[in-house]
Write an enzyme that holds these catalytic residues in place. Structure first.
Site, PDB file in Angstrom:
ATOM      1  N   ARG A   1       0.827  -1.211   0.000  1.00  0.00           N
ATOM      2  CA  ARG A   1       0.000   0.000   0.000  1.00  0.00           C
ATOM      3  C   ARG A   1       0.860   1.258   0.000  1.00  0.00           C
ATOM      4  O   ARG A   1       0.422   2.306  -0.463  1.00  0.00           O
ATOM      5  CB  ARG A   1      -0.961  -0.003   1.189  1.00  0.00           C
ATOM      6  CG  ARG A   1      -0.300  -0.221   2.547  1.00  0.00           C
ATOM      7  CD  ARG A   1      -1.329  -0.242   3.650  1.00  0.00           C
ATOM      8  NE  ARG A   1      -0.748  -0.591   4.940  1.00  0.00           N
ATOM      9  CZ  ARG A   1      -1.318  -0.346   6.096  1.00  0.00           C
ATOM     10  NH1 ARG A   1      -2.491   0.273   6.136  1.00  0.00           N
ATOM     11  NH2 ARG A   1      -0.755  -0.706   7.231  1.00  0.00           N
TER      12      ARG A   1
ATOM     13  N   GLU B   1     -19.236   2.965  -1.084  1.00  0.00           N
ATOM     14  CA  GLU B   1     -18.464   2.436  -2.207  1.00  0.00           C
ATOM     15  C   GLU B   1     -19.230   2.483  -3.532  1.00  0.00           C
ATOM     16  O   GLU B   1     -18.653   2.789  -4.581  1.00  0.00           O
ATOM     17  CB  GLU B   1     -18.036   0.994  -1.914  1.00  0.00           C
ATOM     18  CG  GLU B   1     -17.024   0.854  -0.797  1.00  0.00           C
ATOM     19  CD  GLU B   1     -17.648   0.858   0.585  1.00  0.00           C
ATOM     20  OE1 GLU B   1     -16.895   0.864   1.587  1.00  0.00           O
ATOM     21  OE2 GLU B   1     -18.909   0.850   0.675  1.00  0.00           O
TER      22      GLU B   1
ATOM     23  N   ARG C   1      -1.796  -5.443   2.785  1.00  0.00           N
ATOM     24  CA  ARG C   1      -1.654  -4.501   3.887  1.00  0.00           C
ATOM     25  C   ARG C   1      -0.275  -4.564   4.529  1.00  0.00           C
ATOM     26  O   ARG C   1       0.327  -3.535   4.810  1.00  0.00           O
ATOM     27  CB  ARG C   1      -2.721  -4.803   4.948  1.00  0.00           C
ATOM     28  CG  ARG C   1      -2.633  -3.947   6.205  1.00  0.00           C
ATOM     29  CD  ARG C   1      -3.640  -4.435   7.241  1.00  0.00           C
ATOM     30  NE  ARG C   1      -3.760  -3.545   8.378  1.00  0.00           N
ATOM     31  CZ  ARG C   1      -2.973  -3.584   9.456  1.00  0.00           C
ATOM     32  NH1 ARG C   1      -2.001  -4.491   9.520  1.00  0.00           N
ATOM     33  NH2 ARG C   1      -3.154  -2.743  10.458  1.00  0.00           N
TER      34      ARG C   1
END
Length: 230
Positions: free
Chosen positions: A12, A60, A169
């Protein structure tokens, strides 16, 4: 080289760095986020290029529709949130509004796989790769480390049609520092070559420094495919 000696950076971070580079050099890139900017690293854009950033909240489906409108207006929106929410909540908008119309929307699906750690099972994107690959006109990119993620984000600005990025992540080993920019053609983006057998992993399977097996007498190559579709 031992695994513990390899530099580790979250993918990320590469996503955020790629967006920063685009915002430095282009006026048509817009970054949208669904209230998870610190997790997706789009808060770096918010801090340094606020005119390029919009937080649409935990919405979203609305974010994908907004991105479609921006794309129709000639901009290149990067839609950023967890991959499980993009593919699960906004699949219909991705399919009907963006992909059927072949719009230049980029989807950043963060926290892919089981890499989300303490965020728990509800935030694990396990189906997003399968769902995004069946969408019409969609290019699906699964980089293997932060460096390749940054290169992919930058290169995708010039691709035609919609693009889906899948990235994790946690910090993972950087194995493509010296690799050339990936190709969107479906060809391997990085390779450790040998003349015979080949191993062809994608994304975060390529975690360990590659050492071809010697005891068997077989020489093997390791290739990383930047794109899953094509």
């Amino acid at each position: 080289m031992k695994l513990n000696d390899v530099k580790r950076i979250p993918q990320r971070d590469g996503y955020g760095e790629g967006l920063l580079e685009l915002c430095r050099t282009r006026t048509d890139v817009i970054v949208l986020d669904a209230d998870v900017a610190a997790s997706t690293r789009t808060n770096w854009v918010k801090d340094q290029f606020p005119s390029h950033f919009y937080n649409l909240g935990i919405s979203e489906q609305d974010m994908v529709g907004t991105a479609a409108g921006l794309a129709l207006g000639g901009l290149i929106p990067y839609v950023s949130t967890y991959g499980v929410f993009l593919s699960g909540r906004a699949f219909d908008q991705m399919r009907t509004t963006v992909c059927y119309n072949h719009l230049k929307v980029r989807f950043g699906g963060a926290h892919a796989g089981i890499s989300v750690g303490p965020d728990g099972a509800t935030h694990q994107a396990l189906e997003d790769l399968a769902l995004s690959r069946v969408l019409p006109n969609m290019t699906v990119i699964a980089p293997c480390d932060s460096v390749e993620t940054k290169k992919a984000v930058i290169a995708a600005a010039d691709l035609d049609g919609p693009v889906y990025f899948r990235f994790g992540r946690e910090a993972v080993p950087v194995v493509t520092d010296d690799a050339p920019p990936p190709s969107p053609s479906g060809k391997p983006g990085w390779c450790r070559k040998a003349p015979t057998a080949q191993s062809l992993p994608a994304a975060q399977w390529c975690m360990r420094p590659w050492s071809p097996p010697k005891s068997s007498g077989t020489r093997a190559s390791l290739c990383v495919f930047w794109t899953c579709t094509p």
